[in-house]
Design an enzyme around this catalytic site. Sequence first.
Site, PDB file in Angstrom:
ATOM      1  N   ILE A 247       0.840  -1.209   0.000  1.00 39.97           N
ATOM      2  CA  ILE A 247       0.000   0.000   0.000  1.00 39.97           C
ATOM      3  C   ILE A 247       0.870   1.252   0.000  1.00 39.97           C
ATOM      4  O   ILE A 247       0.577   2.228  -0.701  1.00 39.97           O
ATOM      5  CB  ILE A 247      -0.953  -0.038   1.219  1.00 39.97           C
ATOM      6  CG1 ILE A 247      -1.938  -1.214   1.089  1.00 39.97           C
ATOM      7  CG2 ILE A 247      -1.716   1.279   1.354  1.00 39.97           C
ATOM      8  CD1 ILE A 247      -2.812  -1.453   2.309  1.00 39.97           C
ATOM      9  N   ASP A 289      14.166   2.842  10.588  1.00 44.01           N
ATOM     10  CA  ASP A 289      13.149   2.094  11.325  1.00 44.01           C
ATOM     11  C   ASP A 289      12.363   3.127  12.114  1.00 44.01           C
ATOM     12  O   ASP A 289      12.908   3.763  13.023  1.00 44.01           O
ATOM     13  CB  ASP A 289      13.852   1.096  12.256  1.00 44.01           C
ATOM     14  CG  ASP A 289      12.870   0.371  13.157  1.00 44.01           C
ATOM     15  OD1 ASP A 289      11.695   0.783  13.234  1.00 44.01           O
ATOM     16  OD2 ASP A 289      13.287  -0.607  13.803  1.00 44.01           O
ATOM     17  N   ASN A 314       1.895   5.105   7.064  1.00 42.71           N
ATOM     18  CA  ASN A 314       1.382   3.856   6.503  1.00 42.71           C
ATOM     19  C   ASN A 314       2.076   2.620   7.067  1.00 42.71           C
ATOM     20  O   ASN A 314       1.470   1.550   7.147  1.00 42.71           O
ATOM     21  CB  ASN A 314       1.551   3.898   4.972  1.00 42.71           C
ATOM     22  CG  ASN A 314       1.500   2.524   4.355  1.00 42.71           C
ATOM     23  OD1 ASN A 314       0.419   1.939   4.218  1.00 42.71           O
ATOM     24  ND2 ASN A 314       2.646   1.950   4.024  1.00 42.71           N
ATOM     25  N   ALA A 324      -3.866 -14.903  25.128  1.00 39.95           N
ATOM     26  CA  ALA A 324      -3.274 -15.852  26.080  1.00 39.95           C
ATOM     27  C   ALA A 324      -1.929 -16.374  25.580  1.00 39.95           C
ATOM     28  O   ALA A 324      -1.076 -16.763  26.374  1.00 39.95           O
ATOM     29  CB  ALA A 324      -4.233 -17.009  26.325  1.00 39.95           C
ATOM     30  N   ASN A 373     -10.789  -8.050  16.024  1.00 43.11           N
ATOM     31  CA  ASN A 373     -10.612  -9.274  15.242  1.00 43.11           C
ATOM     32  C   ASN A 373      -9.919 -10.329  16.086  1.00 43.11           C
ATOM     33  O   ASN A 373      -9.009 -10.003  16.858  1.00 43.11           O
ATOM     34  CB  ASN A 373      -9.769  -8.960  13.993  1.00 43.11           C
ATOM     35  CG  ASN A 373     -10.003  -9.962  12.898  1.00 43.11           C
ATOM     36  OD1 ASN A 373     -10.914 -10.799  12.991  1.00 43.11           O
ATOM     37  ND2 ASN A 373      -9.189  -9.904  11.864  1.00 43.11           N
ATOM     38  N   TYR A 379      -2.941  -5.619  17.289  1.00 45.59           N
ATOM     39  CA  TYR A 379      -3.130  -4.866  16.035  1.00 45.59           C
ATOM     40  C   TYR A 379      -4.369  -3.958  16.125  1.00 45.59           C
ATOM     41  O   TYR A 379      -4.313  -2.769  15.793  1.00 45.59           O
ATOM     42  CB  TYR A 379      -3.273  -5.876  14.892  1.00 45.59           C
ATOM     43  CG  TYR A 379      -3.378  -5.284  13.506  1.00 45.59           C
ATOM     44  CD1 TYR A 379      -2.267  -4.734  12.875  1.00 45.59           C
ATOM     45  CD2 TYR A 379      -4.581  -5.312  12.809  1.00 45.59           C
ATOM     46  CE1 TYR A 379      -2.348  -4.218  11.593  1.00 45.59           C
ATOM     47  CE2 TYR A 379      -4.681  -4.809  11.527  1.00 45.59           C
ATOM     48  CZ  TYR A 379      -3.569  -4.256  10.911  1.00 45.59           C
ATOM     49  OH  TYR A 379      -3.671  -3.751   9.641  1.00 45.59           O
TER      50      TYR A 379
HETATM   51  P1  NAD Z   1       3.169  -4.617   3.869  1.00 49.27           P
HETATM   52  O1  NAD Z   1       3.677  -5.533   4.929  1.00 49.27           O
HETATM   53  O2  NAD Z   1       3.102  -5.137   2.475  1.00 49.27           O
HETATM   54  O3  NAD Z   1       4.038  -3.281   3.851  1.00 49.27           O
HETATM   55  C1  NAD Z   1       4.345  -2.580   5.035  1.00 49.27           C
HETATM   56  C2  NAD Z   1       5.608  -1.762   4.814  1.00 49.27           C
HETATM   57  O4  NAD Z   1       5.912  -1.118   6.068  1.00 49.27           O
HETATM   58  C3  NAD Z   1       6.812  -2.646   4.461  1.00 49.27           C
HETATM   59  O5  NAD Z   1       7.514  -2.091   3.377  1.00 49.27           O
HETATM   60  C4  NAD Z   1       7.617  -2.653   5.730  1.00 49.27           C
HETATM   61  O6  NAD Z   1       9.007  -2.839   5.503  1.00 49.27           O
HETATM   62  C5  NAD Z   1       7.308  -1.281   6.307  1.00 49.27           C
HETATM   63  N1  NAD Z   1       7.594  -1.225   7.730  1.00 49.27           N
HETATM   64  C6  NAD Z   1       7.233  -2.130   8.677  1.00 49.27           C
HETATM   65  N2  NAD Z   1       7.767  -1.783   9.864  1.00 49.27           N
HETATM   66  C7  NAD Z   1       8.477  -0.646   9.662  1.00 49.27           C
HETATM   67  C8  NAD Z   1       9.275   0.173  10.510  1.00 49.27           C
HETATM   68  N3  NAD Z   1       9.448  -0.118  11.796  1.00 49.27           N
HETATM   69  N4  NAD Z   1       9.863   1.263   9.972  1.00 49.27           N
HETATM   70  C9  NAD Z   1       9.707   1.564   8.654  1.00 49.27           C
HETATM   71  N5  NAD Z   1       8.964   0.816   7.806  1.00 49.27           N
HETATM   72  C10 NAD Z   1       8.371  -0.279   8.308  1.00 49.27           C
HETATM   73  O7  NAD Z   1       1.770  -4.117   4.396  1.00 49.27           O
HETATM   74  P2  NAD Z   1       0.544  -3.460   3.594  1.00 49.27           P
HETATM   75  O8  NAD Z   1      -0.481  -4.510   3.399  1.00 49.27           O
HETATM   76  O9  NAD Z   1       1.013  -2.673   2.445  1.00 49.27           O
HETATM   77  O10 NAD Z   1      -0.024  -2.507   4.756  1.00 49.27           O
HETATM   78  C11 NAD Z   1       0.262  -1.130   4.826  1.00 49.27           C
HETATM   79  C12 NAD Z   1      -0.568  -0.528   5.952  1.00 49.27           C
HETATM   80  O11 NAD Z   1      -1.948  -0.798   5.718  1.00 49.27           O
HETATM   81  C13 NAD Z   1      -0.259  -1.110   7.330  1.00 49.27           C
HETATM   82  O12 NAD Z   1      -0.330  -0.101   8.304  1.00 49.27           O
HETATM   83  C14 NAD Z   1      -1.370  -2.108   7.537  1.00 49.27           C
HETATM   84  O13 NAD Z   1      -1.623  -2.348   8.901  1.00 49.27           O
HETATM   85  C15 NAD Z   1      -2.511  -1.401   6.862  1.00 49.27           C
HETATM   86  N6  NAD Z   1      -3.618  -2.287   6.460  1.00 49.27           N
HETATM   87  C16 NAD Z   1      -3.433  -3.230   5.489  1.00 49.27           C
HETATM   88  C17 NAD Z   1      -4.497  -4.040   5.133  1.00 49.27           C
HETATM   89  C18 NAD Z   1      -4.380  -5.093   4.052  1.00 49.27           C
HETATM   90  O14 NAD Z   1      -5.375  -5.780   3.804  1.00 49.27           O
HETATM   91  N7  NAD Z   1      -3.265  -5.257   3.391  1.00 49.27           N
HETATM   92  C19 NAD Z   1      -5.733  -3.901   5.762  1.00 49.27           C
HETATM   93  C20 NAD Z   1      -5.864  -2.942   6.747  1.00 49.27           C
HETATM   94  C21 NAD Z   1      -4.802  -2.129   7.071  1.00 49.27           C
END
Ligand code: NAD
Length: 473
Positions: A247, A289, A314, A324, A373, A379
């Site tokens: 995303i 990070d 994001n 648990a 969930n 989360y």
């Molecule tokens: P993804 O795992 O494909 O990508 C997440 C990105 O965040 C990765 O590039 C990862 O390296 C980076 N990241 C993780 N920890 C990090 C840190 N400490 N510092 C810097 N970068 C970091 O996930 P996605 O599916 O693209 O999700 C993106 C966002 O959307 C997230 O916040 C996720 O919770 C949210 N989200 C996703 C979904 C879904 O269905 N995919 C649904 C609801 C919410």
Amino acid sequence: MNDSYLNFVNSPLGARLARSLGLPKPEVLRRHRADEPEFGGVVAIGAGREPQLLDALANLVASIGVTSVAHESAGLWVPLATRHGLMTGRFEPADSGSPGRLAALLFDASGIDDSSQLEPLHGFFHDTLRSLGKCGRIVVLGRPPESCASPRQWTAQRALEGFTRSLGKEARRGITANLVYVEHGAESGVETSLRFFLSPRSAYVSGQVVRIGSTAGAGPQAAAPAFDWKAPLAGRRAVVTGAARGIGASIASVLAAEGAHVIGIDIPAARDALDLTMRQLNGTALAFDIAAPEAPAQIAAALDEQGVDIVVHNAGITRDKTIAKMTASVWQSVIDINLCAQERIDDALLAAGIVRDGGRIIGVSSISGIAGNLGQTNYATSKAGVIGRVQGMAPHLRARGITINAVAPGFIETQMTARMPFTLREAGRRMNAMSQGGQPVDVAQTIAWLAHPGSAGITGQVVRVCGQSLIGA
Ligand code: NAD
């Protein structure tokens, strides 16, 4: 990730099989393409008593160049429509054998101030819904119930929510239905949102309720500067965390396509992917990070010279376990990356004046944060916290014209969801009004709309990008 069921039932053989077995047939959603016109076709307009937003609708229709038909049987009389510059004409409802004449249905319910006046909603949509084409759009306009002068008006305006959400579930065929509440005095700020909800950019956003507030008192910074609809973010700088893939990479790409210079952040281990994404967008890559204690100061230092207009939080992780079985470190890592890091970074950027006046902050939440969930206490806590944060921060940022909002994705096809067990993944995909998962670009386009200079009246809100998921309201 590929949705093979959707592809199959949209093939000639699959479509025949799905029909004979009575299987659901998710529509291939029409999404934004730079080489295709965003708007076109005929828009039918209806209204309840004394509609107050017809000028805004007339401006929109003129600005996007669609043909409008003011629908007489739904209370929008020809003389009234003509006075507001809306084209009128006799609209013949299509019979069920020939659906698809209309691109969108717009209904101005702003003047309805008593529940006894809701009937025109039935009249208009009863006559027109079957004529709405695939991936058509429904937008109902009203006044925020909490701004209403009387309990009766509040009641009638609040009733629009149930109506619009039900329409979204009934319409199917990739059609979306959304409700836009426009505060008195905010009429001029409605166009950006109407354009979004009428366009293919909102393909996976349905059943949502958005409030356009007045920006009076929000300082001169809140007034939208002149912009070009084709590149509304030109000259703006946007930070996107987690931009290496999924995303985040899509958000970076859409913001860049809208004209922004994008600064993408991701963990050092994702450096190669981040560099590649940013090179393609002429952006800037920062390998940090975000949860590291020194990250806020490092990010602030990297952005300091020129500041930033748009901040998109994001980056996020899941570490699912029932409570648990969940260790304290797993709990804490999710809360820290998904929530605390956002707070620390914003605090650092705001304190140093790096987020410019008139800026936009957008947090990525999740429908898990709304509904909860199984196996996701950590989360869902973090994602509900993101919602609380935008609600709590919005009044504090108002004087500087900075808006802060959240998007809550449902099931989006990314590497995160590809890791889910098969049955959970299939359930996640189908349990929404579109019977399919969304694409990263659906979240990205929603963020671009909230980041738009014309979205100054939207703050402290949560917009779900979930195809009207059955989970969580
Ligand atoms: P993804 O795992 O494909 O990508 C997440 C990105 O965040 C990765 O590039 C990862 O390296 C980076 N990241 C993780 N920890 C990090 C840190 N400490 N510092 C810097 N970068 C970091 O996930 P996605 O599916 O693209 O999700 C993106 C966002 O959307 C997230 O916040 C996720 O919770 C949210 N989200 C996703 C979904 C879904 O269905 N995919 C649904 C609801 C919410």
